[in-house]
Write a protein that holds these residues in place. Structure first.
Motif, PDB file in Angstrom:
ATOM      1  N   VAL A 177       0.844  -1.206   0.000  1.00 49.29           N
ATOM      2  CA  VAL A 177       0.000   0.000   0.000  1.00 49.29           C
ATOM      3  C   VAL A 177       0.873   1.246   0.000  1.00 49.29           C
ATOM      4  N   LYS A 178       1.869   1.278   0.856  1.00 51.88           N
ATOM      5  CA  LYS A 178       2.759   2.440   0.930  1.00 51.88           C
ATOM      6  C   LYS A 178       3.421   2.693  -0.426  1.00 51.88           C
ATOM      7  N   LEU A 179       3.894   1.638  -1.068  1.00 47.18           N
ATOM      8  CA  LEU A 179       4.558   1.779  -2.362  1.00 47.18           C
ATOM      9  C   LEU A 179       3.602   2.297  -3.434  1.00 47.18           C
ATOM     10  N   VAL A 180       2.441   1.688  -3.553  1.00 47.92           N
ATOM     11  CA  VAL A 180       1.477   2.094  -4.584  1.00 47.92           C
ATOM     12  C   VAL A 180       1.016   3.536  -4.343  1.00 47.92           C
ATOM     13  N   GLN A 181       0.758   3.894  -3.094  1.00 46.67           N
ATOM     14  CA  GLN A 181       0.365   5.269  -2.793  1.00 46.67           C
ATOM     15  C   GLN A 181       1.459   6.257  -3.174  1.00 46.67           C
ATOM     16  N   ARG A 182       2.699   5.942  -2.871  1.00 42.75           N
ATOM     17  CA  ARG A 182       3.815   6.837  -3.199  1.00 42.75           C
ATOM     18  C   ARG A 182       3.989   6.977  -4.709  1.00 42.75           C
ATOM     19  N   VAL A 183       3.851   5.873  -5.452  1.00 37.27           N
ATOM     20  CA  VAL A 183       3.947   5.942  -6.916  1.00 37.27           C
ATOM     21  C   VAL A 183       2.838   6.830  -7.461  1.00 37.27           C
ATOM     22  N   ALA A 184       1.609   6.625  -6.991  1.00 35.03           N
ATOM     23  CA  ALA A 184       0.466   7.417  -7.470  1.00 35.03           C
ATOM     24  C   ALA A 184       0.637   8.893  -7.123  1.00 35.03           C
ATOM     25  N   GLY A 244     -11.340   3.615  -3.396  1.00 33.99           N
ATOM     26  CA  GLY A 244     -11.384   3.993  -4.803  1.00 33.99           C
ATOM     27  C   GLY A 244     -10.583   3.102  -5.741  1.00 33.99           C
ATOM     28  N   TRP A 245      -9.909   2.093  -5.223  1.00 34.44           N
ATOM     29  CA  TRP A 245      -9.044   1.241  -6.043  1.00 34.44           C
ATOM     30  C   TRP A 245      -9.649  -0.131  -6.339  1.00 34.44           C
ATOM     31  N   ILE A 256      -1.465   8.654 -19.063  1.00 32.42           N
ATOM     32  CA  ILE A 256      -0.841   9.883 -18.566  1.00 32.42           C
ATOM     33  C   ILE A 256      -0.110  10.571 -19.712  1.00 32.42           C
ATOM     34  N   ASP A 257      -0.106  11.893 -19.698  1.00 34.50           N
ATOM     35  CA  ASP A 257       0.565  12.661 -20.745  1.00 34.50           C
ATOM     36  C   ASP A 257       1.987  13.071 -20.365  1.00 34.50           C
ATOM     37  N   THR A 258       2.425  12.716 -19.187  1.00 33.62           N
ATOM     38  CA  THR A 258       3.761  13.091 -18.714  1.00 33.62           C
ATOM     39  C   THR A 258       4.831  12.461 -19.606  1.00 33.62           C
ATOM     40  N   ASN A 267       1.000  12.068  -9.652  1.00 32.36           N
ATOM     41  CA  ASN A 267      -0.324  12.685  -9.734  1.00 32.36           C
ATOM     42  C   ASN A 267      -1.314  11.789 -10.491  1.00 32.36           C
ATOM     43  N   VAL A 268      -1.380  10.533 -10.072  1.00 32.74           N
ATOM     44  CA  VAL A 268      -2.202   9.528 -10.738  1.00 32.74           C
ATOM     45  C   VAL A 268      -3.366   9.136  -9.831  1.00 32.74           C
ATOM     46  N   SER A 269      -4.549   9.055 -10.405  1.00 32.44           N
ATOM     47  CA  SER A 269      -5.707   8.558  -9.668  1.00 32.44           C
ATOM     48  C   SER A 269      -6.063   7.167 -10.192  1.00 32.44           C
ATOM     49  N   PRO A 270      -6.795   6.379  -9.409  1.00 32.57           N
ATOM     50  CA  PRO A 270      -7.161   5.031  -9.856  1.00 32.57           C
ATOM     51  C   PRO A 270      -7.887   5.015 -11.211  1.00 32.57           C
TER      52      PRO A 270
END
Length: 120
Positions: A24-31, A66-67, A96-98, A35-38
């Protein structure tokens, strides 16, 4: 455009609570870092080294607010001699457009050894 966003972490021992909390910590930090939402995630692949077998890491992500509708698949990494033990890796496939060079890949705990060139 779909981009792959990587991340990895390690756990101190193979117990379900650590598998779940560190995932959870990893996925939250990546998101957060990207600036990524589910809603923008096409799918997530999670792999673990073969010594992580007490729990499915995907379970913890599906329980995040939300996931629950994000497609997630778990698997084991190749069992290569000398590989970093007790490692959980994620690959988020994100709309994502980044630009590729601006993506923030996240490496936590001992996993910073895997890609020191990407650690910011």
């Amino acid at each position: 455009m779909i981009r792959g966003i990587r991340g990895a972490t390690t756990i101190e021992s193979d117990i379900p609570e650590l598998v779940w909390s560190e995932t959870v910590k990893l996925v939250q930090r990546v998101a957060e870092a990207n600036n990524v939402s589910p809603e923008n995630i096409a799918s997530i692949t999670i792999s673990t080294t073969p010594d992580v077998k007490s729990a499915f890491p995907a379970k913890s992500v599906r329980l995040m607010e939300g996931w629950q509708y994000v497609p997630i698949m778990c698997m084991h990494e190749m069992d290569v001699p000398g590989a970093l033990p007790l490692c959980i890796r994620v690959l988020l496939h994100v709309n994502i457009d980044t630009p590729q060079h601006e993506i923030h890949h996240i490496y936590l705990n001992e996993a910073v050894k895997l890609r020191p060139d990407l650690v910011r």
